[in-house]
Design a protein around this motif. Structure first.
Motif, mmCIF file in Angstrom:
data_model
loop_
_atom_site.group_PDB
_atom_site.id
_atom_site.type_symbol
_atom_site.label_atom_id
_atom_site.label_comp_id
_atom_site.label_asym_id
_atom_site.label_seq_id
_atom_site.Cartn_x
_atom_site.Cartn_y
_atom_site.Cartn_z
ATOM 1 N N TRP A 158 0.837 -1.201 0.000
ATOM 2 C CA TRP A 158 0.000 0.000 0.000
ATOM 3 C C TRP A 158 0.871 1.249 0.000
ATOM 4 O O TRP A 158 0.560 2.233 -0.655
ATOM 5 C CB TRP A 158 -0.915 0.025 1.210
ATOM 6 N N VAL A 159 1.945 1.235 0.759
ATOM 7 C CA VAL A 159 2.832 2.398 0.865
ATOM 8 C C VAL A 159 3.488 2.707 -0.483
ATOM 9 O O VAL A 159 3.591 3.862 -0.880
ATOM 10 C CB VAL A 159 3.913 2.157 1.951
ATOM 11 N N TYR A 160 3.912 1.666 -1.206
ATOM 12 C CA TYR A 160 4.680 1.859 -2.434
ATOM 13 C C TYR A 160 3.862 1.820 -3.714
ATOM 14 O O TYR A 160 4.427 1.914 -4.797
ATOM 15 C CB TYR A 160 5.803 0.819 -2.529
ATOM 16 N N ARG A 161 2.552 1.701 -3.626
ATOM 17 C CA ARG A 161 1.796 1.656 -4.875
ATOM 18 C C ARG A 161 1.779 3.034 -5.534
ATOM 19 O O ARG A 161 1.907 4.061 -4.866
ATOM 20 C CB ARG A 161 0.402 1.091 -4.664
ATOM 21 N N PRO A 173 -1.087 6.039 -2.574
ATOM 22 C CA PRO A 173 -0.358 5.231 -1.593
ATOM 23 C C PRO A 173 -0.777 5.562 -0.162
ATOM 24 O O PRO A 173 -1.296 6.646 0.112
ATOM 25 C CB PRO A 173 1.094 5.622 -1.834
ATOM 26 N N LEU A 174 -0.563 4.632 0.735
ATOM 27 C CA LEU A 174 -0.812 4.843 2.157
ATOM 28 C C LEU A 174 0.204 5.850 2.674
ATOM 29 O O LEU A 174 1.403 5.663 2.496
ATOM 30 C CB LEU A 174 -0.668 3.523 2.920
ATOM 31 N N PRO A 175 -0.246 6.952 3.291
ATOM 32 C CA PRO A 175 0.704 7.955 3.772
ATOM 33 C C PRO A 175 1.549 7.403 4.918
ATOM 34 O O PRO A 175 1.048 6.709 5.800
ATOM 35 C CB PRO A 175 -0.174 9.116 4.247
ATOM 36 N N ARG A 193 1.012 7.266 10.831
ATOM 37 C CA ARG A 193 0.175 7.983 11.790
ATOM 38 C C ARG A 193 -1.237 7.435 11.643
ATOM 39 O O ARG A 193 -1.810 7.426 10.565
ATOM 40 C CB ARG A 193 0.213 9.470 11.497
ATOM 41 N N ARG A 194 -1.816 6.950 12.733
ATOM 42 C CA ARG A 194 -3.121 6.281 12.716
ATOM 43 C C ARG A 194 -4.197 7.170 12.092
ATOM 44 O O ARG A 194 -5.009 6.701 11.313
ATOM 45 C CB ARG A 194 -3.501 5.877 14.142
#
Length: 110
Positions: free
Chosen positions: A62-65, A69-71, A82-83
């Protein structure tokens, strides 16, 4: 080599790259420094994944898509989430998925 096979091989290597990266990150957890004013709001990615019952490799995907991407933040070699930002991202992701499904349904019913 045909293009479909080449694409499949590239996808396999991309996936392996991110999974290895996730494993390396997970093996060396370091908590944020307590003197940081935001230290309580940042969650190490391995702890974040455990809390959600996910693998670190899955969260790293998710982070690298490339799209939405997921922050996260990187402090040195460590990745933290950060939640509050993750919750906002998840809501936006659900809305995007809902829209995608509706568009797919409209297209297939036409």
């Amino acid at each position: 080599m045909n293009s479909a096979l080449k694409t499949q091989i590239e996808n396999i290597f991309d996936r392996a790259k991110y999974e290895v990266l996730a494993l390396v990150i997970a093996e060396t957890p370091i908590e944020p420094q307590p003197q940081s004013p935001d230290a309580r709001t940042w969650t190490p990615i391995d702890k974040f994944a455990d809390e959600l019952g996910l693998t670190v490799a899955g969260v790293m995907r998710w982070v690298y898509r490339s799209e939405h991407p997921l922050p996260c933040r990187r402090f040195g070699t460590k990745t933290y989430i950060r939640r509050e930002e993750a919750d906002e991202w998840a809501k936006a992701e659900a809305a995007r998925e809902h829209t995608r499904i509706l568009q797919k349904f409209k297209t297939s019913s036409s």
